[in-house]
Design a protein around this motif. Structure first.
Motif, PDB file in Angstrom:
ATOM      1  N   THR A 154       0.833  -1.211   0.000  1.00 50.52           N
ATOM      2  CA  THR A 154       0.000   0.000   0.000  1.00 50.52           C
ATOM      3  C   THR A 154       0.864   1.256   0.000  1.00 50.52           C
ATOM      4  O   THR A 154       0.361   2.358  -0.213  1.00 50.52           O
ATOM      5  CB  THR A 154      -0.900   0.034   1.242  1.00 50.52           C
ATOM      6  OG1 THR A 154      -0.078  -0.014   2.417  1.00 50.52           O
ATOM      7  CG2 THR A 154      -1.868  -1.145   1.251  1.00 50.52           C
ATOM      8  N   LEU A 155       2.156   1.057   0.212  1.00 54.01           N
ATOM      9  CA  LEU A 155       3.079   2.181   0.378  1.00 54.01           C
ATOM     10  C   LEU A 155       3.291   2.904  -0.951  1.00 54.01           C
ATOM     11  O   LEU A 155       3.480   2.273  -1.992  1.00 54.01           O
ATOM     12  CB  LEU A 155       4.412   1.662   0.914  1.00 54.01           C
ATOM     13  CG  LEU A 155       5.292   2.653   1.676  1.00 54.01           C
ATOM     14  CD1 LEU A 155       4.596   3.132   2.939  1.00 54.01           C
ATOM     15  CD2 LEU A 155       6.636   2.002   2.017  1.00 54.01           C
ATOM     16  N   ARG A 156       3.286   4.252  -0.893  1.00 52.26           N
ATOM     17  CA  ARG A 156       3.511   5.065  -2.091  1.00 52.26           C
ATOM     18  C   ARG A 156       4.798   5.875  -2.011  1.00 52.26           C
ATOM     19  O   ARG A 156       5.409   6.171  -3.023  1.00 52.26           O
ATOM     20  CB  ARG A 156       2.337   6.037  -2.295  1.00 52.26           C
ATOM     21  CG  ARG A 156       0.977   5.377  -2.462  1.00 52.26           C
ATOM     22  CD  ARG A 156       0.862   4.695  -3.812  1.00 52.26           C
ATOM     23  NE  ARG A 156      -0.454   4.093  -3.986  1.00 52.26           N
ATOM     24  CZ  ARG A 156      -0.753   2.847  -3.690  1.00 52.26           C
ATOM     25  NH1 ARG A 156       0.187   2.055  -3.166  1.00 52.26           N
ATOM     26  NH2 ARG A 156      -1.965   2.353  -3.888  1.00 52.26           N
ATOM     27  N   ARG A 157       5.196   6.195  -0.805  1.00 51.32           N
ATOM     28  CA  ARG A 157       6.348   7.085  -0.650  1.00 51.32           C
ATOM     29  C   ARG A 157       7.174   6.700   0.570  1.00 51.32           C
ATOM     30  O   ARG A 157       6.627   6.371   1.626  1.00 51.32           O
ATOM     31  CB  ARG A 157       5.889   8.535  -0.498  1.00 51.32           C
ATOM     32  CG  ARG A 157       7.022   9.555  -0.418  1.00 51.32           C
ATOM     33  CD  ARG A 157       6.475  10.973  -0.284  1.00 51.32           C
ATOM     34  NE  ARG A 157       7.533  11.964  -0.375  1.00 51.32           N
ATOM     35  CZ  ARG A 157       8.343  12.316   0.620  1.00 51.32           C
ATOM     36  NH1 ARG A 157       8.190  11.754   1.834  1.00 51.32           N
ATOM     37  NH2 ARG A 157       9.286  13.213   0.442  1.00 51.32           N
ATOM     38  N   ILE A 174      11.773  -3.096  -1.712  1.00 49.97           N
ATOM     39  CA  ILE A 174      10.798  -2.021  -1.897  1.00 49.97           C
ATOM     40  C   ILE A 174       9.697  -2.510  -2.835  1.00 49.97           C
ATOM     41  O   ILE A 174       9.985  -2.929  -3.958  1.00 49.97           O
ATOM     42  CB  ILE A 174      11.479  -0.758  -2.468  1.00 49.97           C
ATOM     43  CG1 ILE A 174      12.558  -0.273  -1.490  1.00 49.97           C
ATOM     44  CG2 ILE A 174      10.458   0.345  -2.725  1.00 49.97           C
ATOM     45  CD1 ILE A 174      13.377   0.895  -2.007  1.00 49.97           C
ATOM     46  N   PRO A 175       8.434  -2.485  -2.405  1.00 50.32           N
ATOM     47  CA  PRO A 175       7.348  -2.997  -3.245  1.00 50.32           C
ATOM     48  C   PRO A 175       7.058  -2.100  -4.451  1.00 50.32           C
ATOM     49  O   PRO A 175       7.454  -0.926  -4.490  1.00 50.32           O
ATOM     50  CB  PRO A 175       6.145  -3.030  -2.287  1.00 50.32           C
ATOM     51  CG  PRO A 175       6.463  -1.996  -1.261  1.00 50.32           C
ATOM     52  CD  PRO A 175       7.953  -2.015  -1.085  1.00 50.32           C
ATOM     53  N   CYS A 196      16.346  -3.937  -3.218  1.00 50.66           N
ATOM     54  CA  CYS A 196      15.583  -4.273  -4.418  1.00 50.66           C
ATOM     55  C   CYS A 196      14.648  -3.100  -4.722  1.00 50.66           C
ATOM     56  O   CYS A 196      13.824  -2.720  -3.882  1.00 50.66           O
ATOM     57  CB  CYS A 196      14.779  -5.553  -4.212  1.00 50.66           C
ATOM     58  SG  CYS A 196      15.798  -7.027  -4.009  1.00 50.66           S
ATOM     59  N   ILE A 197      14.792  -2.540  -5.927  1.00 52.50           N
ATOM     60  CA  ILE A 197      14.041  -1.342  -6.312  1.00 52.50           C
ATOM     61  C   ILE A 197      13.208  -1.645  -7.548  1.00 52.50           C
ATOM     62  O   ILE A 197      13.748  -2.096  -8.571  1.00 52.50           O
ATOM     63  CB  ILE A 197      15.001  -0.167  -6.576  1.00 52.50           C
ATOM     64  CG1 ILE A 197      15.817   0.125  -5.308  1.00 52.50           C
ATOM     65  CG2 ILE A 197      14.238   1.078  -7.022  1.00 52.50           C
ATOM     66  CD1 ILE A 197      16.884   1.186  -5.508  1.00 52.50           C
TER      67      ILE A 197
END
Length: 248
Positions: A154-157, A174-175, A196-197
């Motif tokens: 759910t993370l955006r930033r 990082i999702p 991981c990006i």
């Protein structure tokens, strides 16, 4: 009284004229006292209606007032709207099962002093029914207990300096929901070895990986050209950027 024959004056109690000896009829008895004289009341004159000549002038004044009222009304409603929009209506959310976390407006905050869990920390997708969309600035900065972290989709930033100085942090995945990594996000993470990006990242702030002396592996799910435009800084001479078209 007056004699009707000769016109001589005759007393009221006499019945014969002394001059012409003509009989005189006594005067008729009065029916009552003479009514008192009352002055006549002049008739009330109705006031003439006011001239309507001033009506056009009054209408002109009303017309002149209308733009002023409209302008003041607009200013009032604009000011009220700005006031309401600038008010902070969000509230702090907590969870008794995870007292080390709090959230406000979807932004997550972390209190390491209250944390008693494992070294691999799992960030919840929601807290108290509120979806987590961002890590606050310096959210996990200078932590000493966290070696790994699992971030929700759910993370955006990731906020500025979110992990800066986290001395035990070794790896981060990082999702794909994340699009922004803030400035100095991982600055000074001395134990960080791999990150991981995803290719969904649209912005990486300056010095995001500065002083990550053990960061030897970055796995970027995009091409080399895009990576270099996102983060043109050199991390360490040993750092390898693995992209879909090779090693940057």
């Amino acid at each position: 009284m007056i004699c009707p024959t000769c016109g001589a004056y005759v007393a009221d109690d006499e019945t014969i004229c002394n001059i012409c000896c003509h009989p005189i009829d006594p005067p008729a008895p009065s029916e009552g006292p003479m009514p008192e004289w009352e002055p006549e009341t002049p008739p009330v004159q109705e006031e003439a209606p006011e001239s309507t000549a001033a009506e056009p002038e009054m209408q002109k004044k009303k017309v002149r007032r209308w733009p002023a009222f409209l302008f003041l009304s607009i200013i009032f409603f604009v000011g009220l709207s700005v006031f309401l929009l600038t008010q902070n209506t969000s509230r702090v959310i907590t969870d008794p099962d995870m007292p080390w976390f709090s959230a406000e407006g979807g932004v997550l905050y972390f209190n390491e002093a209250a944390y008693n869990g494992p070294e691999i920390l799992t960030v919840p997708a929601s807290l108290g029914g509120e979806k987590i969309t961002a890590l606050s600035d310096a959210c996990f900065a200078n932590t000493k207990k966290i070696a790994g972290i699992e971030l929700p989709n759910t993370l955006r930033r990731i906020g500025d300096a979110a992990f800066a100085g986290s001395e035990r942090l070794r790896g981060v995945f990082i999702p794909e929901s994340v699009s922004v990594i803030g400035e100095r996000a991982f600055y000074g993470c001395m134990s960080l070895e791999s990150v991981c990006i995803p290719s969904t990242i649209r912005q990486i702030g300056s010095d995001a990986f500065t002083r990550c002396i053990k960061l030897h592996h970055i796995f970027y799910n995009g091409n080399t050209t895009v990576w270099k435009s996102l983060y043109p800084q050199t991390i360490t001479p040993e750092t390898r950027i693995y992209t879909v078209d090779g090693v940057a």
